[in-house]
Scaffold this active site. Structure first.
Site, PDB file in Angstrom:
ATOM      1  N   SER A 117     -12.091   3.756 -17.346  1.00  0.00           N
ATOM      2  CA  SER A 117     -12.681   3.778 -16.005  1.00  0.00           C
ATOM      3  C   SER A 117     -13.818   4.776 -15.881  1.00  0.00           C
ATOM      4  O   SER A 117     -13.806   5.844 -16.524  1.00  0.00           O
ATOM      5  CB  SER A 117     -11.583   4.145 -15.016  1.00  0.00           C
ATOM      6  OG  SER A 117     -12.132   4.419 -13.763  1.00  0.00           O
ATOM      7  N   TYR A 141      -5.631   9.756 -11.280  1.00  0.00           N
ATOM      8  CA  TYR A 141      -5.912   8.447 -11.869  1.00  0.00           C
ATOM      9  C   TYR A 141      -6.922   8.569 -13.015  1.00  0.00           C
ATOM     10  O   TYR A 141      -6.690   8.119 -14.140  1.00  0.00           O
ATOM     11  CB  TYR A 141      -6.422   7.488 -10.786  1.00  0.00           C
ATOM     12  CG  TYR A 141      -7.071   6.258 -11.348  1.00  0.00           C
ATOM     13  CD1 TYR A 141      -6.328   5.361 -12.109  1.00  0.00           C
ATOM     14  CD2 TYR A 141      -8.432   6.014 -11.167  1.00  0.00           C
ATOM     15  CE1 TYR A 141      -6.941   4.232 -12.661  1.00  0.00           C
ATOM     16  CE2 TYR A 141      -9.036   4.901 -11.713  1.00  0.00           C
ATOM     17  CZ  TYR A 141      -8.290   4.015 -12.460  1.00  0.00           C
ATOM     18  OH  TYR A 141      -8.890   2.920 -13.013  1.00  0.00           O
ATOM     19  N   LYS A 145      -6.548   8.055 -17.261  1.00  0.00           N
ATOM     20  CA  LYS A 145      -7.387   7.169 -18.078  1.00  0.00           C
ATOM     21  C   LYS A 145      -8.051   7.955 -19.217  1.00  0.00           C
ATOM     22  O   LYS A 145      -8.182   7.459 -20.333  1.00  0.00           O
ATOM     23  CB  LYS A 145      -8.441   6.481 -17.205  1.00  0.00           C
ATOM     24  CG  LYS A 145      -7.846   5.446 -16.246  1.00  0.00           C
ATOM     25  CD  LYS A 145      -7.692   4.096 -16.924  1.00  0.00           C
ATOM     26  CE  LYS A 145      -6.807   3.152 -16.149  1.00  0.00           C
ATOM     27  NZ  LYS A 145      -6.824   1.774 -16.608  1.00  0.00           N
TER      28      LYS A 145
END
Ligand code: UFG
Length: 330
Positions: A117, A141, A145
């Protein structure tokens, strides 16, 4: 060639399964259906409702199928949710990757394409963002990643598992024929939320902030069509098969659109005067996120074709009009 797609019943996963099938590959899907939809996977594709952290269940899939490579989508992906439930993200995403790589290694499967991402960059120092720019995530988040990319790196050195990390920017749109598309509950993403307001399913679209350091004051993002993105996964599998080497790529369009420009484009495309209102900023939103995807174009041969924002909105709108209740299962 047989490809295991984890999270293949999700939004990007299902479009990638569709692409791999079109290219003549055999596909097997595992998905815990936390956010995915079983009906987004064609009936003749072997489907297992399992969680990748369940190594016994996952091993059974590798026992049943001779897997050549894995495309790994299965992960939680909401910035806001990750701020409130960070441990869920480390468990689901970071441990999920460890579990998957352990099982792959046990079965001698040495190739993985991973959905990373743009959020791994945090607040970028340069726009457009290049792959070698600093990765400094600002939410759990994005951190998971990044950790998953790092785990892949060490798994390559230790076990020779080759991986390609694809760093997505803002994915939107739907398959041209409107047979599959985006269906989240709750929906947090901009394009579907604008269109839900157009459908009258939401009162209005709230634009999060108008005081950003951008030309019109609204957040700028790089919107990439889900079908172009799916194609990049096919190219990444080919790259791994031909080069047997690990790598990482940005996937975006190098063109930034502000939230206001997206709302205006949707008003134009739908012909509906979509009610919109400016609200406060949302936590954790950088001013601008735009990708330099030259590397993917040069090395993978990726040529995004549906780069027009009009096409992104038209295809998302087509899917929503054909499926007013999404997949109708949640
Ligand atoms: N936005 C609004 N109103 C809404 C929803 C979004 O104004 O109702 C704005 C956001 O503030 C942001 C832009 O629209 O400026 C896009 O927001 P999304 O929620 O659609 O997407 P994000 O940029 O937050 O995140 C997405 C993916 C992440 C990925 C990131 C990378 O969900 O997984 O893009 O750019 F990391």
């Amino acid at each position: 060639m047989k490809i295991l797609v984890t999270g293949g019943a999700g939004y990007i996963g299902s479009h990638t399964v569709d692409k791999l099938l079109q290219m003549g590959l055999d596909v097997v899907v595992v998905d815990n259906l936390a956010t995915g939809h079983k009906s987004s996977v064609p009936e003749d594709v072997p489907f297992y409702e399992i969680d990748i952290r369940d190594q016994v269940a996952l091993s059974n899939v590798f026992d049943e199928h001779n897997i050549d490579a894995v495309v790994h989508f299965a992960a939680k992906s909401l910035v806001n949710e990750s701020m409130n439930k960070p441990l869920d993200y480390f468990d689901n995403n970071t441990y999920g990757m460890i579990s998957l790589l352990e099982v792959m290694n046990k079965y001698n499967v040495k190739k993985i394409v991973f959905s990373s991402s743009a959020s791994t960059y945090g607040i970028p120092k340069n726009i457009p963002v290049k792959e070698e720019d600093e990765q400094n995530p600002i939410n759990p988040y994005g951190l998971t990643k990044l950790q998953m990319e790092q785990i892949m790196h060490w798994a390559d050195l230790a076990y020779d598992i080759k991986g390609v990390a694809l760093r997505y920017f803002n994915v939107a749109g739907a398959k041209i024929d409107g047979s599959i598309g985006e269906d989240h509950n709750p929906e947090t993403h901009l394009v579907p939320n604008i269109l839900l307001a157009a459908q009258g399913k939401k009162d209005k679209i709230i634009i999060f902030g108008n005081d950003y350091n951008t030309p019109d004051g609204f957040n700028v993002r790089d919107y990439v069509h889900v079908v172009d993105l799916a194609n990049a996964h096919y190219l990444a599998i080919n790259y791994l098969m031909n080069e047997n080497s690990s790598n990482y790529f940005n996937l975006g369009s190098k063109i930034g659109f502000s939230v206001k420009q997206m709302v205006d484009a949707a008003i134009l495309e739908t012909g509906i005067d979509i009610p919109n209102e400016i609200g406060p900023r949302r936590a954790g939103d950088p001013d601008s996120l735009v990708a330099d995807s030259t590397k993917a174009q040069n090395i993978l041969g990726w040529k995004p074709e549906l780069t027009d924002v009009k096409t992104i909105i038209q295809t998302a709108w087509n899917w929503m009009q054909k499926h007013p209740d999404g997949y109708g299962d949640k």
